[in-house]
Write an enzyme that holds these catalytic residues in place. Structure first.
Site, PDB file in Angstrom:
ATOM      1  N   GLY A 178     -23.230 -22.835  -9.395  1.00 30.98           N
ATOM      2  CA  GLY A 178     -23.139 -21.789  -8.386  1.00 30.98           C
ATOM      3  C   GLY A 178     -22.337 -20.610  -8.885  1.00 30.98           C
ATOM      4  O   GLY A 178     -21.782 -20.625  -9.992  1.00 30.98           O
ATOM      5  N   GLY A 180     -19.187 -17.692  -8.474  1.00 27.36           N
ATOM      6  CA  GLY A 180     -17.774 -17.792  -8.120  1.00 27.36           C
ATOM      7  C   GLY A 180     -17.569 -17.780  -6.618  1.00 27.36           C
ATOM      8  O   GLY A 180     -16.705 -18.501  -6.099  1.00 27.36           O
ATOM      9  N   GLY A 184     -17.318 -21.455  -6.492  1.00 24.42           N
ATOM     10  CA  GLY A 184     -15.993 -21.536  -7.104  1.00 24.42           C
ATOM     11  C   GLY A 184     -14.892 -21.471  -6.081  1.00 24.42           C
ATOM     12  O   GLY A 184     -13.881 -22.195  -6.160  1.00 24.42           O
ATOM     13  N   GLU A 222      -5.831 -20.112 -17.375  1.00 20.70           N
ATOM     14  CA  GLU A 222      -5.959 -19.526 -18.719  1.00 20.70           C
ATOM     15  C   GLU A 222      -6.794 -18.273 -18.533  1.00 20.70           C
ATOM     16  O   GLU A 222      -8.004 -18.338 -18.302  1.00 20.70           O
ATOM     17  CB  GLU A 222      -6.624 -20.521 -19.674  1.00 20.70           C
ATOM     18  CG  GLU A 222      -6.423 -20.173 -21.146  1.00 20.70           C
ATOM     19  CD  GLU A 222      -7.509 -19.257 -21.674  1.00 20.70           C
ATOM     20  OE1 GLU A 222      -7.209 -18.041 -21.784  1.00 20.70           O
ATOM     21  OE2 GLU A 222      -8.601 -19.729 -21.977  1.00 20.70           O
ATOM     22  N   GLU A 353      -8.459  -5.639 -21.021  1.00 23.60           N
ATOM     23  CA  GLU A 353      -9.328  -6.538 -21.785  1.00 23.60           C
ATOM     24  C   GLU A 353     -10.771  -6.053 -21.685  1.00 23.60           C
ATOM     25  O   GLU A 353     -11.350  -6.007 -20.604  1.00 23.60           O
ATOM     26  CB  GLU A 353      -9.208  -7.965 -21.265  1.00 23.60           C
ATOM     27  CG  GLU A 353      -9.981  -8.955 -22.108  1.00 23.60           C
ATOM     28  CD  GLU A 353      -9.769 -10.389 -21.676  1.00 23.60           C
ATOM     29  OE1 GLU A 353      -9.534 -11.249 -22.539  1.00 23.60           O
ATOM     30  OE2 GLU A 353      -9.840 -10.654 -20.456  1.00 23.60           O
TER      31      GLU A 353
END
Length: 446
Positions: A178, A180, A184, A222, A353
């Site tokens: 699925g 997010g 999630g 992380e 990033e």
């Protein structure tokens, strides 16, 4: 159904169906007591069988991962599949050693399974980041509900088949597909989850932590990185630049630990730029299955557009493109390598990033200035230091605010703790530290 797109061809190569989080959590809760009750040696034997199955399936898995997220086949074989095999082996070795309680005064300290783990993994290293969570979680006696990225979910289904073939009971490893939101989010906020282990963006990590907090659920995060490659004046410049460019471009730049900022002394700046351009020019962009390809596509159209947006942002902010704009295939989500010079350390391309093949080369005045620039981001995941003196490099590495540092190209160690500080998250993966992340500490007074 969710379509899985090959980023090199833009063709649908598979579909997955959104899963039922509640049913998966219920299955994991039912299976956890029996799995935890198995002796360590028995759990190690099942994981050893899984390692054998993964090894046998390695060629197939490399092709599957290459197709679902675009890694060139040599990278898929060596890193995308080779690294999780090493990671799993290190956890098995740890589990095969007898575990004795730690004695503190009149207390014995035990580590017990935390319970049911919710694992949410990204698309850039789909198998490795799954194994980095699932292997230590299962080794410690937990069960797992895993939501892989919808961009690259197929390797998780293959892993589930191998888990079953290894004799690991039903309910111990559960996959729910699925997006997010909602899948999630449902997993992170489910009251039946005892620990959420998440790898992904810092923005998504905040949401996961907030959802878990409502149930006082432990979280390990992380997240992103903006790592600095600090090249000191006495370093072997040619080696430092070549390895630095390779690190930045690995996996088409889609690596959270990528050294995307190359910090060079003013006196060697121009030489470093020449070396970096020459190194980047050797990275052929193209079909991941072609033997000459070193850079495949980005994993999705959205990621390609994000990276190209940052390239335009860098130019608008005054950076100079020393290398870039190379030809790419007309079909597929490709971005050619880009090297920026004249980058302000506070510019967006040096602070945010990008997650693509974009390198910023930044001048520094002296060592203190280099350390200041390296530490002047919200992230702290990885980094590098190069010097003719290992002791000097180590001293500088100790000053960097980051979770891990490579000295003179030190090799990645799958048994060493992996994780960051600041907006790169908290908690650790891999080896003993990764194993302990999935345990609860109990003290018994005698």
């Amino acid at each position: 159904m969710i379509d899985v797109i090959n980023p090199a061809t833009e063709q649908v190569i598979g579909t997955v169906s959104p899963g039922d989080v509640a049913a998966a959590v219920a299955a994991a809760r039912a299976a956890q007591p029996g799995w935890a009750a198995l002796p360590r040696a028995e759990r190690a034997a099942r994981l050893r069988a899984l390692h054998e199955g993964l090894s046998a399936a390695a060629p197939e898995l490399a092709e599957l991962i290459s197709a679902e997220m675009g890694a060139p086949l040599p990278i898929a074989r060596k890193v995308q599949v080779g690294l999780p095999l090493s990671t799993l082996a290190s956890i098995i070795e740890l589990l095969e050693k007898p575990e004795e309680p730690e004695r503190v005064g009149n207390s014995e300290i035990y580590r017990e399974p935390v319970g049911v783990v919710g694992a949410i993994t990204p698309w850039n290293y789909p198998l490795h980041q799954t194994v980095a969570k699932v292997a230590p979680a299962l080794a410690a006696g937990n069960t797992v509900v895993h939501k892989p990225s919808e961009v690259a979910p197929l390797s998780a289904d293959r892993l589930a088949e191998l888990v079953r073939a290894a004799g690991i009971p039903d309910g111990v490893y559960n996959v729910v597909h699925g997006h997010g939101d909602p899948t999630g989010a449902q997993l992170a906020g489910h009251p039946g989850i005892d620990l959420v282990s998440f790898t992904g963006s810092t923005v998504a990590g905040r949401k996961v932590a907030a959802l878990a907090a409502a149930n006082v659920t432990r979280v390990a995060l992380e997240l992103g990185g903006k790592s600095a490659n600090v090249i000191l004046p006495d370093a072997d410049l040619a080696a430092a630049v070549k390895v630095g460019v390779g690190n930045c471009l690995l996996n088409s730049g889609q690596t959270c630990t990528a050294w995307t900022r190359m910090l060079v002394p003013e006196s060697r700046h121009d030489e470093a730029v020449e070396l970096a351009v020459a190194a980047a020019a050797k990275y052929t962009v193209g079909d991941p299955s072609a033997p000459q390809t070193r850079l495949g596509p980005l994993a999705s159209a959205a990621q390609r557009d994000r990276v190209l947006g940052y390239v335009q942002r860098g130019l608008a902010d005054g950076a100079t493109m020393a290398f870039g704009g190379g030809a790419v295939p007309p079909v597929g989500y490709y971005v050619a390598p880009v090297i920026f010079t004249g980058v302000d350390p506070d510019a967006a391309i040096a602070q945010e990033e990008i997650f693509g093949p974009v390198l910023s080369i930044i001048r520094y005045h002296d060592e203190d200035d280099a350390v200041r620039i390296a530490n002047a981001t919200k992230y702290g995941l990885a980094g590098a230091v190069w010097s003719a003196s290992r002791e000097h490099a180590l001293a500088v590495a100790r000053r960097l605010r980051t979770g891990q540092v490579d000295i003179n190209g030190g090799a990645f160690n799958p048994s060493a703790p992996f994780g960051g500080v600041g907006h790169s998250g908290y908690g650790r993966e891999l080896g003993r530290y990764g194993y302990e992340e999935f345990t609860a500490v109990k003290a018994i007074q005698l």
